[in-house]
Write an enzyme that holds these catalytic residues in place. Structure first.
Site, PDB file in Angstrom:
ATOM      1  N   ARG A  18      38.690  43.666  33.910  1.00 31.37           N
ATOM      2  CA  ARG A  18      39.132  45.040  34.180  1.00 31.37           C
ATOM      3  C   ARG A  18      40.560  45.059  34.742  1.00 31.37           C
ATOM      4  O   ARG A  18      41.493  45.425  34.059  1.00 31.37           O
ATOM      5  CB  ARG A  18      38.154  45.720  35.158  1.00 31.37           C
ATOM      6  CG  ARG A  18      38.327  47.235  35.238  1.00 31.37           C
ATOM      7  CD  ARG A  18      39.415  47.731  36.164  1.00 31.37           C
ATOM      8  NE  ARG A  18      39.211  47.284  37.563  1.00 31.37           N
ATOM      9  CZ  ARG A  18      40.102  47.483  38.522  1.00 31.37           C
ATOM     10  NH1 ARG A  18      41.240  48.118  38.259  1.00 31.37           N
ATOM     11  NH2 ARG A  18      39.873  47.025  39.748  1.00 31.37           N
ATOM     12  N   HIS A 210      41.056  42.417  48.309  1.00 32.71           N
ATOM     13  CA  HIS A 210      41.565  42.394  46.931  1.00 32.71           C
ATOM     14  C   HIS A 210      43.085  42.232  47.002  1.00 32.71           C
ATOM     15  O   HIS A 210      43.800  43.197  47.231  1.00 32.71           O
ATOM     16  CB  HIS A 210      41.168  43.730  46.265  1.00 32.71           C
ATOM     17  CG  HIS A 210      41.619  43.913  44.860  1.00 32.71           C
ATOM     18  ND1 HIS A 210      40.746  43.966  43.803  1.00 32.71           N
ATOM     19  CD2 HIS A 210      42.847  44.071  44.323  1.00 32.71           C
ATOM     20  CE1 HIS A 210      41.419  44.151  42.678  1.00 32.71           C
ATOM     21  NE2 HIS A 210      42.706  44.224  42.965  1.00 32.71           N
ATOM     22  N   CYS A 243      51.756  42.979  38.088  1.00 32.42           N
ATOM     23  CA  CYS A 243      51.884  44.118  38.998  1.00 32.42           C
ATOM     24  C   CYS A 243      52.242  45.339  38.167  1.00 32.42           C
ATOM     25  O   CYS A 243      53.201  45.307  37.411  1.00 32.42           O
ATOM     26  CB  CYS A 243      52.980  43.830  40.023  1.00 32.42           C
ATOM     27  SG  CYS A 243      53.336  45.223  41.092  1.00 32.42           S
ATOM     28  N   ASN A 252      47.417  39.785  40.038  1.00 31.15           N
ATOM     29  CA  ASN A 252      46.211  39.503  40.826  1.00 31.15           C
ATOM     30  C   ASN A 252      46.184  38.062  41.309  1.00 31.15           C
ATOM     31  O   ASN A 252      46.614  37.148  40.617  1.00 31.15           O
ATOM     32  CB  ASN A 252      44.979  39.711  39.951  1.00 31.15           C
ATOM     33  CG  ASN A 252      44.666  41.166  39.722  1.00 31.15           C
ATOM     34  OD1 ASN A 252      45.310  41.814  38.907  1.00 31.15           O
ATOM     35  ND2 ASN A 252      43.691  41.696  40.443  1.00 31.15           N
TER      36      ASN A 252
END
Lengths: 302, 302
Positions: A18, A210, A243, A252
């Site tokens: 995702r 996260h 990003c 990530n």
């Protein structure tokens, strides 16, 4: 000199299918996504966020959400989740029989507005209904707060707003909250300060972190979180993602890098490193470009 | 819950002109090296390792060591150091009027042998003479131990051997010891365990940490070190360097990324971020390839 002990076990929430894919310009074929998620299911990961049921015109990369969720082979012991922005998304998610629903909201008014064209308050109203309906349908819900450590438009984000939204989401009925450093600006001191406040109100097992690695601080932020007792981290295999506000910059936190550090610290994850790397290589091949994680780059040169 | 406070100030040892360039295949012209070092001198850095007086046939990239040291413009308040493997190198270093001498040895027998074709014991004999002669010539000496956290040939490295070499180097007369994770395998738990032992014997101001980011753990290892009270870190601007045993993999911890994290944690470095980035951009241009640091990659896309 005494130190906080590190936790014995950490649970990785794989968000590559995702959060990783949604920021990539290349469309990955539905069958390749399914094959990849099936590979991820065999690594020992217990949680995979497989897609997003946002409007396909917003995120064309994930326009095949329904097909993906319906066709993956669900492995026992793995929770399959999908992002849901509103009731329309929830209906699609329920129809495709997802295990868990993820809802999201930003701690920054401007970011929230630019992201989903609603104010934070309007979004809370929508999410309250989504969470209620999910629970009615026996789906657990995970909440995301984004731009927790800084906003690309407003800069500083108030801890009080993060705390207010945390309360709001838990009152709605979410099971777990993921705090997102969406643009990768967080530092370990910020992490400590926020978690110190948050953990006065909620137990550590309700909180996931996260991080994005845009400025190279993600692993240090993980360490700071581990020291606060946090045991749940979102990451994306191979560092897939980038990003959204700086194409080409690191994205990530990479699952494989995170797994390297945790396992070498003796922290259990139940994940098989070779299977993880093999799944990363599969996606690198499909993306047709070098993935960003250090573990993949190292393997490619050895 | 109480936490170790972070130090108020950190001193960065810039090793890009030596450790960064020595692992790059491209030869940077002498005048460009000099210009780059002069730029580094204006950033606020207080320590720059500018070259290596090893045999030029070993490391062609730094074959112009003498010219570089003689022609840089030395800024007040900045210590200029160079790596020296033996008496021959020391004589060249003294002749070019370097401020400080760096000597190096590996904690792994096989790595030491492959690196300089001597056993550890033979190397200690050579270094003892180099350190003695340096001190006689009023030069302070910095010692490096490499492969402290793991060896590419032997794997595990014994803490006892690191402690023995630490004692040996300080007995020779070094002022500061740099502990190198040469191949970037260290994790924060390892860092804690080693430093816990080492800081029983030596004060924190005598110890510097030298991390490589090959598996993405460098910044987490910095954080673990900060928590142990360490205030000196080696890094290379732009992440220049690479891993000598994995071409293309991430190399030295990037000075600009390190500076980003420290300054955002409120830790003083006295370094100007813009001047630092500008010097990184200069070298990226000369290297004619994208530098590896997150800060540079981010800036290139914003």
């Amino acid at each position: 000199m005494t130190f906080k002990q590190f936790p014995e076990q950490v649970f990785i929430r794989e968000v590559g299918p995702r959060d990783g894919l949604q920021n990539e310009s290349k469309f990955i074929n539905t069958e390749d996504k399914i094959e990849w998620i099936n590979q991820l299911s065999s690594t020992g990961l217990s949680y995979i966020e497989v897609t997003s049921f946002v409007n396909p015109t917003w995120i064309p990369a994930l326009s095949d959400a329904d097909s993906v969720v319906k066709q993956i082979t669900k492995a026992p012991g793995v929770t399959y989740a999908a992002l849901v922005p509103n009731m329309r998304g929830l209906n699609r998610a329920l129809e495709s029989q997802i295990d868990e629903v993820s809802v999201f909201i930003s701690a920054s008014e401007t970011h929230n507005k630019k992201n989903i064209n609603k104010t934070i308050r309007e979004t809370e109203t929508v999410l309250a209904e989504v969470v209620r309906e999910s629970i009615t349908n026996n789906k657990s819900v995970r909440g995301y707060i984004s731009t927790v450590f800084g906003c690309p438009f407003e800069g500083n984000v108030e801890i009080n707003e993060v705390l207010r939204l945390t309360d709001s989401l838990f009152e709605m009925g979410i099971e777990e909250l993921s705090l997102g450093d969406t643009i990768g600006v967080a530092n370990p001191l910020q992490v400590r300060i926020l978690l110190e406040e948050l953990l006065k109100r909620y137990p550590q097992e309700k909180i996931a972190m996260h991080f994005h690695n845009t400025r190279g601080t993600a692993m240090a932020n993980v360490l700071a979180s581990l020291e606060m007792g946090i045991t749940k981290f979102d990451s994306s295999l191979g560092g897939l993602g980038g990003c959204p506000y700086a194409p080409g910059a690191s994205g990530n936190l990479a699952t494989d890098d995170l797994h390297y550090m945790l396992s070498n610290m003796g922290i259990q994850t139940n994940i098989n490193a070779e299977k993880l790397l093999s799944a990363a290589m599969f996606m690198q091949d499909k993306m047709d470009k070098p993935l960003d994680s250090h573990t993949v780059k190292y393997r490619m040169n050895n």
